[in-house]
Design an enzyme around this catalytic site. Structure first.
Site, PDB file in Angstrom:
ATOM      1  N   TYR A 100       0.830  -1.213   0.000  1.00  0.00           N
ATOM      2  CA  TYR A 100       0.000   0.000   0.000  1.00  0.00           C
ATOM      3  C   TYR A 100       0.863   1.262   0.000  1.00  0.00           C
ATOM      4  O   TYR A 100       0.563   2.222   0.723  1.00  0.00           O
ATOM      5  CB  TYR A 100      -0.950   0.000   1.209  1.00  0.00           C
ATOM      6  CG  TYR A 100      -2.171  -0.871   0.962  1.00  0.00           C
ATOM      7  CD1 TYR A 100      -3.299  -0.354   0.341  1.00  0.00           C
ATOM      8  CD2 TYR A 100      -2.164  -2.214   1.315  1.00  0.00           C
ATOM      9  CE1 TYR A 100      -4.394  -1.144   0.079  1.00  0.00           C
ATOM     10  CE2 TYR A 100      -3.267  -3.020   1.049  1.00  0.00           C
ATOM     11  CZ  TYR A 100      -4.383  -2.471   0.428  1.00  0.00           C
ATOM     12  OH  TYR A 100      -5.462  -3.259   0.173  1.00  0.00           O
TER      13      TYR A 100
ATOM     14  N   TYR B 230     -14.302  -4.906   3.167  1.00  0.00           N
ATOM     15  CA  TYR B 230     -12.911  -5.284   2.877  1.00  0.00           C
ATOM     16  C   TYR B 230     -12.674  -6.693   3.409  1.00  0.00           C
ATOM     17  O   TYR B 230     -12.840  -6.949   4.599  1.00  0.00           O
ATOM     18  CB  TYR B 230     -11.908  -4.310   3.512  1.00  0.00           C
ATOM     19  CG  TYR B 230     -10.491  -4.747   3.227  1.00  0.00           C
ATOM     20  CD1 TYR B 230      -9.921  -4.523   1.966  1.00  0.00           C
ATOM     21  CD2 TYR B 230      -9.733  -5.435   4.174  1.00  0.00           C
ATOM     22  CE1 TYR B 230      -8.640  -4.965   1.678  1.00  0.00           C
ATOM     23  CE2 TYR B 230      -8.449  -5.877   3.889  1.00  0.00           C
ATOM     24  CZ  TYR B 230      -7.912  -5.638   2.639  1.00  0.00           C
ATOM     25  OH  TYR B 230      -6.643  -6.086   2.345  1.00  0.00           O
TER      26      TYR B 230
ATOM     27  N   ASP C 247     -16.755 -12.760   8.604  1.00  0.00           N
ATOM     28  CA  ASP C 247     -15.325 -12.464   8.543  1.00  0.00           C
ATOM     29  C   ASP C 247     -14.909 -11.752   9.835  1.00  0.00           C
ATOM     30  O   ASP C 247     -15.063 -10.543   9.960  1.00  0.00           O
ATOM     31  CB  ASP C 247     -15.049 -11.601   7.305  1.00  0.00           C
ATOM     32  CG  ASP C 247     -13.576 -11.216   7.189  1.00  0.00           C
ATOM     33  OD1 ASP C 247     -12.800 -11.466   8.129  1.00  0.00           O
ATOM     34  OD2 ASP C 247     -13.209 -10.646   6.138  1.00  0.00           O
TER      35      ASP C 247
ATOM     36  N   LYS D  69      -5.280 -11.995  11.836  1.00  0.00           N
ATOM     37  CA  LYS D  69      -4.848 -10.836  12.630  1.00  0.00           C
ATOM     38  C   LYS D  69      -4.495 -11.199  14.092  1.00  0.00           C
ATOM     39  O   LYS D  69      -3.405 -11.651  14.335  1.00  0.00           O
ATOM     40  CB  LYS D  69      -5.881  -9.726  12.541  1.00  0.00           C
ATOM     41  CG  LYS D  69      -5.950  -9.170  11.113  1.00  0.00           C
ATOM     42  CD  LYS D  69      -6.366  -7.727  11.020  1.00  0.00           C
ATOM     43  CE  LYS D  69      -6.008  -7.139   9.678  1.00  0.00           C
ATOM     44  NZ  LYS D  69      -7.129  -7.039   8.732  1.00  0.00           N
TER      45      LYS D  69
HETATM   46  C1  LIG Z   1      -7.210  -7.461   7.218  1.00  0.00           C
HETATM   47  C2  LIG Z   1      -8.473  -8.115   6.848  1.00  0.00           C
HETATM   48  C3  LIG Z   1      -8.510  -9.180   5.925  1.00  0.00           C
HETATM   49  C4  LIG Z   1      -7.288  -9.639   5.187  1.00  0.00           C
HETATM   50  O1  LIG Z   1      -6.348 -10.216   6.032  1.00  0.00           O
HETATM   51  P1  LIG Z   1      -4.828 -10.320   5.552  1.00  0.00           P
HETATM   52  O2  LIG Z   1      -4.174 -11.141   6.606  1.00  0.00           O
HETATM   53  O3  LIG Z   1      -4.300  -8.927   5.485  1.00  0.00           O
HETATM   54  O4  LIG Z   1      -4.824 -10.998   4.224  1.00  0.00           O
HETATM   55  C5  LIG Z   1      -9.721  -9.801   5.702  1.00  0.00           C
HETATM   56  N1  LIG Z   1     -10.840  -9.398   6.328  1.00  0.00           N
HETATM   57  C6  LIG Z   1     -10.845  -8.387   7.205  1.00  0.00           C
HETATM   58  C7  LIG Z   1     -12.117  -8.009   7.889  1.00  0.00           C
HETATM   59  C8  LIG Z   1      -9.668  -7.690   7.484  1.00  0.00           C
HETATM   60  O5  LIG Z   1      -9.685  -6.654   8.329  1.00  0.00           O
END
Ligand SMILES: *Cc1c(COP(=O)(O)O)cnc(C)c1O
Length: 421
Positions: free
Chosen positions: A15, A142, A234, A263
């Site tokens: 980015y 996202y 997610d 994360k």
């Molecule tokens: C950061 C994020 C992703 C992607 O995760 P990466 O480990 O960066 O590939 C997917 N979904 C959500 C909600 C996110 O915040």
């Protein structure tokens, strides 16, 4: 040659517009909430290093556990083999999730966790001879940067060059008490062709920390359940205490079919993704017909080191002291949000758990490219604080170990930087 120059010669950063990028900051050490650069400066990591470092940097307990594991078993192919850390982690994680979550599939990051989830849903219908291939998602969503994850993310400057290659997604607004009937109609009208609905529960992180109500999302989930639209929740960002409860799922009255994690999963020490599923999804792949297999896997699936880090991180997370700290952060944020609400330059203050966000009023649109982001980023750095505003949206996503005094210092600096803007 300086590390910055050597970096510039060989590294392409995420980015980052490399032509105009300012020099990177060489970090030599991390401890708790602090990062230390090679000039001896220290920074409060108020964004948990892109939202992952939940217990602070270089946590000694996680380090010790990973080090033991590294000397015992560092990696083994996960097709045909298993190991204690993977079994234990799956058992521990499932025990904390909604009770319909019964199986764990390992991958490498949030994006791959989403890819796996999408493939599970699409093949779930395919294995039953049904053609349901469209995906339902929220505008501004996202879900990651790989192609599938990008496809189900809102169309934006980030996805523009690939627009024509992304698969078909039906986008709808996030729920409010006003639009629920409209959204219900969208789901009902398309339910025959929709494989699944994917959503970030309660908060859309990368879009600018946009929040919606748990009651409203629960209503949508109920409709999906009635209409046989599978649900992918997610929790890559929201999982592991971020929203004040262990998972966003704990705020919702309906259960998803599939959940995604990354994360905070390993406490931010190592990359790993997890996709969990209900037995119903899992059973749609059980067959004497080998074509019904989920043909997906990564070289490092269920890497023992990452599993060990996740086990240690979850152990720390469930400690009384950590949960108290999460609550403390929320209460301090709540208090500071009142100050922000009074501030002439601030609008749209929002808060859930450890996440506090607000917008800086300006004559331009709220956008990722708004220059306020860059200016304030540099001002915070000068003051020893790492914040990474999304354009004119400022937010705090601190590690849970941050102290009351450190938070006060961050708040004080935020007010100073806003005066400067
Ligand atoms: C950061 C994020 C992703 C992607 O995760 P990466 O480990 O960066 O590939 C997917 N979904 C959500 C909600 C996110 O915040």
């Amino acid at each position: 040659m300086s590390l910055q120059q050597r970096d510039k010669d060989v590294n392409w950063h995420p980015y980052t517009q490399m032509k105009i990028a300012e020099d990177t900051i060489p970090i030599v050490k991390g401890k708790g909430v602090y990062l230390f650069d090679n000039q001896g400066n220290r920074y409060i990591d108020a964004v948990s290093s892109w939202w992952v470092t939940i217990h602070g940097h270089a946590h000694p307990y996680i380090a010790q556990k990973v080090s033991e594991q590294l000397n015992t078993l560092e990696q083994v192919i996960f097709a045909g083999f298993t190991h204690e850390p993977a079994v234990q982690l799956s058992e521990n994680l499932l025990s904390l999730l909604p009770d319909n979550q019964q199986k764990v599939f390992y991958s490498d990051n949030g994006s791959t966790a989403v890819e796996v989830a999408l493939k599970m849903c699409i093949q779930y219908w395919y294995n039953q001879g049904k053609k349901k291939t469209k995906i339902l998602a929220f505008k501004d969503a996202y879900h990651g940067d790989t192609f599938g994850a990008m496809s189900v993310s809102g169309r934006s400057v980030w996805t523009k060059p690939f627009g024509e290659m992304l698969f078909e997604v039906i986008f709808m607004d996030t729920p409010t008490s006003e639009n629920l009937n409209d959204l219900k109609a969208i789901i009902q009208n398309h339910s025959q062709e929709i494989a699944c609905f994917i959503y970030e529960p309660l908060i859309q992180g990368a879009a600018g920390m946009l929040m919606h109500k748990a009651e409203d999302l629960s209503v949508l989930m109920k409709i999906c359940r009635e209409q046989k639209v599978l649900m992918i929740q997610d929790e890559v960002f929201t999982g592991f205490g971020r929203t004040g409860k262990l998972f966003a799922a704990n705020y919702l009255s309906e259960k998803p079919d599939i959940m995604c994690f990354s994360k905070g999963l390993t406490g931010g020490t190592m990359p790993m993704g997890i996709t969990t599923s209900s037995n119903e999804i899992f059973e749609a792949f059980l067959s004497d017909d080998k074509y019904k297999t989920l043909f997906h896997g990564h070289s490092f699936t269920a890497n023992p080191l990452a599993c060990t880090a996740a086990l240690a991180s979850m152990e720390l997370l469930l400690k009384e002291d950590t949960l108290t700290h999460i609550k403390l952060i929320y209460e301090k944020h709540l208090n500071f949000s009142k100050t922000l609400q009074q501030h002439p330059k601030v609008e749209n203050v929002r808060l859930i758990g450890t996440i506090l966000a607000w917008e800086i009023k300006n004559d331009k649109q709220t956008s990722y490219f708004n220059e306020i982001g860059k200016i304030s980023y540099n001002e915070f750095l000068k003051r020893g604080i790492i914040m990474r505003p999304l354009g004119n949206v400022m937010y705090l996503v601190p590690p849970y170990c941050i102290t009351s005094e450190e938070l006060d210092l961050v708040y004080k600096n935020i007010l100073e930087v806003m005066d400067y803007l």
